[in-house]
Design a protein around this motif. Structure first.
Motif, PDB file in Angstrom:
ATOM      1  N   CYS A  38       0.956  -1.207  -0.006  1.00 30.72           N
ATOM      2  CA  CYS A  38       0.053  -0.197   0.038  1.00 30.72           C
ATOM      3  C   CYS A  38       0.738   1.239  -0.159  1.00 30.72           C
ATOM      4  CB  CYS A  38      -0.958  -0.114   1.300  1.00 30.72           C
ATOM      5  SG  CYS A  38      -0.200  -0.428   2.798  1.00 30.72           S
ATOM      6  N   CYS A  73      -2.467   3.646   7.306  1.00 31.81           N
ATOM      7  CA  CYS A  73      -2.359   3.653   5.757  1.00 31.81           C
ATOM      8  C   CYS A  73      -2.755   5.065   5.386  1.00 31.81           C
ATOM      9  CB  CYS A  73      -3.032   2.471   5.170  1.00 31.81           C
ATOM     10  SG  CYS A  73      -2.556   0.911   5.860  1.00 31.81           S
ATOM     11  N   GLY A 224     -11.008  -6.733   0.709  1.00 31.67           N
ATOM     12  CA  GLY A 224     -11.181  -5.640   1.417  1.00 31.67           C
ATOM     13  C   GLY A 224     -10.279  -5.937   2.786  1.00 31.67           C
ATOM     14  N   ALA A 225      -9.722  -7.072   2.484  1.00 30.52           N
ATOM     15  CA  ALA A 225      -8.789  -7.572   3.865  1.00 30.52           C
ATOM     16  C   ALA A 225      -7.335  -7.701   3.349  1.00 30.52           C
ATOM     17  CB  ALA A 225      -9.179  -8.907   4.365  1.00 30.52           C
ATOM     18  N   PHE A 226      -6.431  -7.025   4.102  1.00 29.24           N
ATOM     19  CA  PHE A 226      -5.106  -7.256   3.839  1.00 29.24           C
ATOM     20  C   PHE A 226      -4.013  -7.444   4.879  1.00 29.24           C
ATOM     21  CE2 PHE A 226      -6.477  -2.977   4.303  1.00 29.24           C
ATOM     22  CZ  PHE A 226      -5.511  -2.316   4.884  1.00 29.24           C
ATOM     23  N   LEU A 379      -9.311  -1.905   8.414  1.00 35.85           N
ATOM     24  CA  LEU A 379     -10.285  -0.853   8.396  1.00 35.85           C
ATOM     25  C   LEU A 379     -10.276  -0.129   7.078  1.00 35.85           C
ATOM     26  CD1 LEU A 379     -11.728  -0.680  11.263  1.00 35.85           C
ATOM     27  CD2 LEU A 379     -10.271   1.359  11.862  1.00 35.85           C
ATOM     28  N   VAL A 380     -11.455  -0.193   6.573  1.00 34.68           N
ATOM     29  CA  VAL A 380     -11.629   0.696   5.436  1.00 34.68           C
ATOM     30  C   VAL A 380     -13.000   1.059   5.221  1.00 34.68           C
ATOM     31  CG1 VAL A 380      -9.709  -0.721   3.982  1.00 34.68           C
ATOM     32  CG2 VAL A 380     -12.237  -1.513   3.959  1.00 34.68           C
ATOM     33  N   GLY A 381     -13.121   1.661   3.975  1.00 33.27           N
ATOM     34  CA  GLY A 381     -14.716   2.377   3.802  1.00 33.27           C
ATOM     35  C   GLY A 381     -14.568   3.730   4.163  1.00 33.27           C
ATOM     36  N   LYS A 382     -15.733   4.223   4.810  1.00 32.89           N
ATOM     37  CA  LYS A 382     -15.940   5.408   4.892  1.00 32.89           C
ATOM     38  C   LYS A 382     -15.521   5.761   6.398  1.00 32.89           C
ATOM     39  CE  LYS A 382     -17.988   5.830   0.879  1.00 32.89           C
ATOM     40  NZ  LYS A 382     -19.490   5.577   0.932  1.00 32.89           N
ATOM     41  N   THR A 386      -8.338   4.775   8.199  1.00 39.66           N
ATOM     42  CA  THR A 386      -8.060   3.580   7.298  1.00 39.66           C
ATOM     43  C   THR A 386      -6.700   2.886   7.701  1.00 39.66           C
ATOM     44  OG1 THR A 386      -7.366   4.604   5.435  1.00 39.66           O
ATOM     45  CG2 THR A 386      -9.622   4.114   5.414  1.00 39.66           C
ATOM     46  N   GLY A 387      -6.565   1.704   7.624  1.00 39.19           N
ATOM     47  CA  GLY A 387      -5.436   1.083   7.947  1.00 39.19           C
ATOM     48  C   GLY A 387      -5.449  -0.150   8.731  1.00 39.19           C
ATOM     49  N   VAL A 454     -15.471  -2.845   6.670  1.00 40.96           N
ATOM     50  CA  VAL A 454     -15.850  -2.017   5.887  1.00 40.96           C
ATOM     51  C   VAL A 454     -16.839  -1.136   6.446  1.00 40.96           C
ATOM     52  CG1 VAL A 454     -16.085  -1.379   3.499  1.00 40.96           C
ATOM     53  CG2 VAL A 454     -15.394  -3.562   3.875  1.00 40.96           C
ATOM     54  N   VAL A 455     -16.810   0.155   6.696  1.00 38.88           N
ATOM     55  CA  VAL A 455     -17.573   1.164   7.218  1.00 38.88           C
ATOM     56  C   VAL A 455     -18.342   1.582   6.075  1.00 38.88           C
ATOM     57  CG1 VAL A 455     -18.102   3.016   8.563  1.00 38.88           C
ATOM     58  CG2 VAL A 455     -16.279   1.469   9.255  1.00 38.88           C
ATOM     59  N   MET A 456     -19.634   1.665   6.040  1.00 41.01           N
ATOM     60  CA  MET A 456     -20.594   2.369   5.060  1.00 41.01           C
ATOM     61  C   MET A 456     -21.511   3.495   5.533  1.00 41.01           C
ATOM     62  SD  MET A 456     -21.455  -1.388   3.340  1.00 41.01           S
ATOM     63  CE  MET A 456     -20.477  -2.477   3.017  1.00 41.01           C
TER      64      MET A 456
ATOM     65  N   THR C  88     -13.799  -4.986  -2.019  1.00 38.53           N
ATOM     66  CA  THR C  88     -15.014  -4.131  -1.489  1.00 38.53           C
ATOM     67  C   THR C  88     -14.652  -2.809  -1.275  1.00 38.53           C
ATOM     68  OG1 THR C  88     -15.007  -6.038   0.025  1.00 38.53           O
ATOM     69  CG2 THR C  88     -16.514  -4.448   0.559  1.00 38.53           C
ATOM     70  N   MET C  92     -16.808   0.020  -3.437  1.00 43.37           N
ATOM     71  CA  MET C  92     -17.677   1.074  -2.809  1.00 43.37           C
ATOM     72  C   MET C  92     -17.361   2.491  -3.638  1.00 43.37           C
ATOM     73  SD  MET C  92     -18.668  -0.155   0.732  1.00 43.37           S
ATOM     74  CE  MET C  92     -18.147   1.141   1.263  1.00 43.37           C
ATOM     75  N   CYS C 126      -8.901  -8.374  -5.151  1.00 47.34           N
ATOM     76  CA  CYS C 126      -8.457  -7.364  -4.241  1.00 47.34           C
ATOM     77  C   CYS C 126      -7.021  -7.351  -4.369  1.00 47.34           C
ATOM     78  CB  CYS C 126      -9.019  -7.748  -2.851  1.00 47.34           C
ATOM     79  SG  CYS C 126      -8.363  -6.592  -1.680  1.00 47.34           S
ATOM     80  N   CYS C 129      -4.480  -3.233  -1.449  1.00 45.34           N
ATOM     81  CA  CYS C 129      -4.409  -1.624  -0.878  1.00 45.34           C
ATOM     82  C   CYS C 129      -5.498  -0.956  -0.923  1.00 45.34           C
ATOM     83  CB  CYS C 129      -3.492  -1.339  -2.354  1.00 45.34           C
ATOM     84  SG  CYS C 129      -2.075  -2.144  -2.591  1.00 45.34           S
ATOM     85  N   CYS C 130      -6.329  -1.668  -0.089  1.00 46.41           N
ATOM     86  CA  CYS C 130      -7.858  -0.970   0.044  1.00 46.41           C
ATOM     87  C   CYS C 130      -8.050   0.483   0.670  1.00 46.41           C
ATOM     88  CB  CYS C 130      -8.573  -1.883   1.143  1.00 46.41           C
ATOM     89  SG  CYS C 130      -8.435  -3.625   0.935  1.00 46.41           S
ATOM     90  N   THR C 131      -6.981   0.909   1.256  1.00 47.44           N
ATOM     91  CA  THR C 131      -7.073   2.261   1.607  1.00 47.44           C
ATOM     92  C   THR C 131      -6.742   3.248   0.627  1.00 47.44           C
ATOM     93  OG1 THR C 131      -4.664   2.187   2.247  1.00 47.44           O
ATOM     94  CG2 THR C 131      -6.003   1.484   4.024  1.00 47.44           C
ATOM     95  N   LEU C 132      -6.265   2.647  -0.556  1.00 45.84           N
ATOM     96  CA  LEU C 132      -5.909   3.752  -1.645  1.00 45.84           C
ATOM     97  C   LEU C 132      -7.104   3.471  -2.640  1.00 45.84           C
ATOM     98  CD1 LEU C 132      -2.232   3.008  -1.771  1.00 45.84           C
ATOM     99  CD2 LEU C 132      -3.095   4.964  -0.950  1.00 45.84           C
TER     100      LEU C 132
END
Lengths: 637, 218, 182
Positions: A38, A73, A224-226, A379-382, A386-387, A454-456, C88, C92, C126, C129-132
């Motif tokens: 990332c 991140c 969505g997972a890393f 932790l991603v999304g809105k 994030t990180g 993932v937060v929406m 995901t 989104m 996926c 690198c979801c944060t980007l």
């Protein structure tokens, strides 16, 4: 026979040497740059070049080290500057200009430029550390402790912080000791299901077969997972040591890391780590001079989500299609090559050295009685921060989102949190006080899964989200069993219809029944859990489904068949042409009166114009149901 | 180990070989359980058709009978609300991907799907699910027989016959998910491969996907 | 797909080399296929047949593996490979819109290669690198926060590069060599 203290003595020498080497490196200034996947995507490579250039042009003696994921991140690219006489300080949002400034003021000068710093990494009198942030109260780094802080490419930096000491300790005792410790710690598998690792290991250990295998499941496929990728890239030896300990406990001589194809950097780091460990006699024959031998090999996946399923993974390693088998027999009885096999997730292995070193009691002191230890989430999304985060089990979702993740960005309203990826569920506000542990999440309809979170917000459509996950599982279904192959296909078709406003109460009923049957009738866990996103959204967001089919309206303005783009005449500036230029299909034209308008027949709803319209006008809006205001008026008449 | 174990299926007490899978124990005692993919000789059950569900006392969810070994004192029911619901759905799902023109099918009246429908009172037509309508090319290249994939239920019986019976290694599964098919290398017509038309695969097909041309209707 | 001259020899040589360097067991089949694809960019039928022969497994099983796993492709990839992440987080924030933008600009659909073999477009599950998000991988380089406007920028850069490459090559090439695609 194990000679009394041979492993400990051998380790001691190795440790002294490594510490000396690392200490001598620390006498001069060092720049640690986060170059996990990332970080690289955010431009860490350019940042590294800038540092090199700035340092070289000044003739400074500074070591530049690539480290893994620092975890913050949201602020990538990140770097840590460690200068003797100062606490190590972490800086974010780096670019060429900022690098120039940091080198000039801090490395060449003596001003740490705290105004650009995120936090210090050691307690000091000048600047707060990450622990002083609100998230620091809730965070508890155990397996992420050294991620992003050490040079992953050098085994010495792992050894210098007492890495492989757990192995030395274990080797001077009986294998059973390791097993007893893991059992006493009640370590549960971090792959998602939470099966007790000790029970698995014991079954394997008790098998009389003398050919046994240890496999690390690093086929982290959840979109969505890393977390697993970050650990493999940033602290590879921690995972290797955990695997060696497991092999010693169960009596295996060969192990494999099954790493997914999409993670080339993780493969590279692990391979290098394996080579270095072999050179130090920490892997291979006569480990640390004892009679114990064990070697590791990397097996690269080839792009099939289903291979995260244990029996499918083994089939894949045997050169077959990655298709699940019915169980029993379990892998500990009949695994790779038909032999007893322990298969655990990356994180599960990562806990093992720490448990062996610090004891089961320490481990059980973190988390809840039934789910001891920590949980790692991406932790991603809105969400603001994030990180990667690590919190004790039992932390509530609300604490995780609001405190650790610092809540949603301004103006965003929480709607749902998706946990556990395609096998997990969407939980609403009312479920936020659920503590995070294997059993509570399961009760709420989600699963721990592998830890994607993932937060929406109000702009996310729950039907579209359910459809997205179904599309994913349907695409990744291996096709072996009837329920998953055909059931998910029909579920997807029904959901697609709903996103287009098609359907009635009976459709929703059918969707629910079919979801339940796919859950109860599928052969493997991918199929059994695939309906979770649908079942949870049907349960918690029924009104949104209804709005789609009864009113032809998508409340979140997402489903493209139920929205249209419209330029509000009073807001349009007339003089600006940005939207016209942004449109890929030439759907936007200038009306006789100078205002812009959209030709609905040409519009592909790509959102370009809405993004392009300058914020001072904000004239492009989305409407649902897709009826133009003029038509609305006409209808009203 | 004793010579047999006693189990009860649908209130009937039967003696069966130890180590036997429940499905075969039932079938050999003339107790019908729907099934398509089960192969007795196969060491690890395929368990893919998901039709042979039964209820076992002490387990609170239906279990695929092909995957369970008989145990002394096991009490089994071949029908229950839960079992019937799963079997009905699995059956309807299979029909949604099956060419339902039975009158044109050489296997008409001799078809495993028709048998299941009859035994379980299920209808042989598209029910809750719309037909998926995958399109396939008919392979009628062999002299004796033809392969119509629109009728294939992916049970794998032909592959077993081809490999274990004929040792021809011509058929195999390919693709993934909804696109899964029984096929040949590169999807080549059978006549272009080393098929000597032993027709073991045709005899193994429980539906009319592989059929003798002489039996073809219309 | 018919092979052009010299291609057959190249494939045979490549498979021979890979088979020579590795143990020829069924267990090693996926690594073998990976290596051959790494060298050739795809798995031509001929290569699959030769591997089947070398490892002594039915050809249909190789075909099964090649069609089961996402990684394997049976047609040559484009010179530039663009992979759009639809994890995901990316989905989104409009990953699907990004993918569509590429489809429009390249005039191909996801999973296809452009007729001039310059571009191929894929979706991936996926890249972590979801944060980007939304993320796109262009020739193994990860690009973050790819909006439709950024898609235009990426395409511009790729086309420029292609233009340059073509301009450099042109003097040596006769006109008839131009692949002949409309």
């Amino acid at each position: 026979m194990v000679t009394a203290n041979k492993p400990q003595d051998n380790y001691k020498k190795m440790f002294e040497q490594a510490r000396e080497q690392v200490q001598s490196r620390q006498e001069k200034s060092r720049v640690l740059i986060g170059t996990a996947s990332c970080g690289l995507a955010a431009g860490a490579e350019q940042v590294k070049e800038s540092f090199c250039r700035e340092i070289e042009s000044r003739g400074l003696d500074v070591e530049i080290i690539e480290v893994g994921c620092i975890g913050h991140c949201y602020a990538e690219p990140l770097a840590i500057i460690d200068k003797p006489g100062f606490p190590p300080v972490c800086y974010g949002y780096l670019d060429e200009g900022l690098v120039h400034r940091l080198v000039e003021d801090f490395i060449a000068g003596d001003d740490p430029s705290y105004e650009y710093a995120l936090a210090a990494l050691e307690r000091n009198d000048e600047f707060p550390t990450f622990e002083d942030f609100p998230r620091g109260v809730y965070e508890k780094k155990v397996i992420l402790e050294n991620c992003g802080l050490t040079d992953f490419s050098k085994i010495e930096s792992y050894i210098a912080r007492e890495g492989y000491s757990a192995l030395a300790k274990a080797l001077s005792e009986e294998p059973k000791q390791v097993l007893e410790e893991v059992k006493a710690a009640r370590l549960r598998g971090r792959g998602g299901a939470g099966f007790p690792a000790g029970t698995k290991w014991e079954a394997c250990m008790n098998s009389s077969d003398d050919e046994k295998y240890v496999i690390c499941n690093a086929d982290e496929g959840d979109p969505g997972a890393f977390m697993d990728r970050s650990i493999l890239e940033s602290d590879p030896h921690l995972v290797l040591e955990g695997m060696i300990l497991c092999a010693y406990a169960v009596g295996a001589r060969q192990g494999y890391l099954y790493i997914r194809a999409e993670y080339p950097r993780a493969v590279e780091h692990i391979q290098k780590a394996i080579e270095e460990a072999r050179k130090k006699q920490l892997l291979g024959s006569s480990i640390l001079g004892t009679g114990f031998s064990f070697d590791l090999q990397v097996f690269q996946g080839s792009g099939a989500f289903i291979c995260g399923e244990a029996t499918a993974l083994v089939n894949s390693m045997e050169g077959k299609m990655g298709m699940p088998e019915s169980r029993p027999p379990r892998l500990v009885e009949h695994g790779f090559r038909g032999k007893p096999t322990v298969l655990n997730n990356v994180k599960t292995f990562a806990y093992v050295p720490l448990i062996v070193n610090r004891g089961a009691k320490w481990f059980k002191g973190i988390g809840t009685p039934d789910s001891p230890g920590t949980a790692v989430f991406s932790l991603v999304g809105k969400i603001n921060n994030t990180g990667l985060v690590e919190v004790p089990m039992g932390t509530t979702l609300r604490q995780l989102i609001e405190e650790v993740g610092d809540g949603l960005p301004e103006g965003r309203e929480f709607k749902a949190v998706q946990i556990g990826g395609p096998s997990g569920g969407c939980l609403p506000e009312s479920a936020l006080d659920v503590p995070i542990d294997f059993d509570s999440l399961h009760e709420a309809g989600a699963i721990m899964g592998s830890g994607g979170l993932v937060v929406m917000d109000q702009d996310d459509c729950m039907v579209a989200v359910a459809r997205y996950f179904l599309e994913f599982t349907q695409h990744e279904s291996c096709g072996k069993c009837t329920f998953c192959r055909l059931g998910t296909k029909h579920m997807l078709d029904i959901l697609t219809g709903i996103t287009r406003g098609q359907g009635d109460d009976q459709t929703l009923q059918l969707l629910k029944e079919l979801s339940e049957d796919v859950r109860d009738g599928s052969l493997c866990n991918l199929g059994c859990t695939a309906p979770n996103p649908v079942l949870t959204t049907l349960k918690y967001f029924h009104d949104e489904y209804k709005a789609h089919i009864e009113e032809g309206r998508c409340p979140a303005l997402v489903c493209r068949d139920l929205i249209l783009y419209y330029i509000e005449p009073p807001k349009c500036s007339k003089l600006c042409n940005v939207c016209v230029g942004s449109c890929p299909t030439e759907a936007i034209y200038t009306r006789d009166d100078g205002l812009k308008a959209i030709d609905q027949d040409k519009c592909v709803k790509c959102d370009n114009c809405r993004k392009a319209c300058p914020p001072e006008y904000n004239a492009v809006i989305k409407l649902s149901p897709p009826v133009l205001p003029a038509e609305k008026e006409r209808k009203a008449k | 180990m004793s010579e047999h174990v006693n189990i009860t299926i649908d209130d009937r007490e039967i003696k069966v070989r130890p180590g036997e899978k429940l499905l075969w124990a039932a079938l050999e005692n003339d107790i019908y359980i729907p099934h398509l993919c089960a192969i007795k000789e196969e060491s690890r059950p395929n368990a893919s058709c998901r039709l042979c569900f039964v209820e076992i006392d002490g387990i609170d969810y239906p279990v695929a009978a092909c995957t369970r070994q008989v145990e002394e004192g096991m009490v089994v029911k071949t029908r229950s609300t839960k079992v019937d619901r799963l079997v009905k759905t699995a059956f309807e799902l299979l029909l949604s991907d099956h060419n339902l023109k039975c009158s044109e099918c050489p296997a008409n009246r001799n078809c495993a799907l028709q048998r299941i429908a009859k035994e379980r009172g299920l209808k042989l037509k598209h029910n809750r699910f719309k037909p998926i309508g995958r399109e396939f090319e008919l392979d009628d290249s062999p002299a004796e027989f033809a392969f119509d994939r629109s009728r294939c239920v992916l049970c794998g019986q032909c592959i077993w016959a081809d490999r274990v019976g004929a040792e021809a290694w011509i058929f195999g599964f390919a693709n993934r998910g909804i696109d899964r098919v029984v096929t040949t290398f590169n999807n080549l017509p059978l006549a272009e491969l080393k098929c000597n038309e032993c027709t073991l695969c045709v005899d193994a097909c429980p539906v009319g996907a592989l059929y003798y041309k002489r039996e073809q209707k219309v | 797909m018919s092979l052009i001259e010299g291609e057959k020899e190249h494939i045979l040589a490549c498979v021979k080399e890979v088979l020579g360097e590795n143990t020829k067991t069924r267990e090693n089949l996926i690594p073998l296929l990976q290596q051959v694809q790494h060298k050739l960019g795809y798995l031509p039928s001929l290569a699959m047949e030769k591997i089947a022969e070398g490892v002594n497994v039915p050809t249909v099983d190789i075909y099964g593996l090649a069609t089961f796993y996402n990684q394997f492709r049976m047609n040559p990839p484009g010179k530039h490979q663009v992979k759009v992440c639809l994890g995901t987080a990316c989905y989104m924030v409009g990953g699907d819109i990004t993918l569509e933008s590429f489809e429009r600009r390249m005039e191909i659909k996801e999973g296809e290669t452009s007729p001039d073999r310059l571009f191929s477009l894929e979706r991936v599950a996926c890249v972590g690198c979801c944060t980007l998000a939304p993320v796109v991988v262009v020739d193994d380089k990860v690009e973050g926060k790819v909006t439709p406007t950024r898609v235009d920028g990426i395409m511009l850069a790729l086309n420029e590069e292609n233009g340059k490459a073509a301009a450099e090559q042109k003097p040596d090439q006769s006109e008839g060599d131009d692949n002949g695609h409309s």
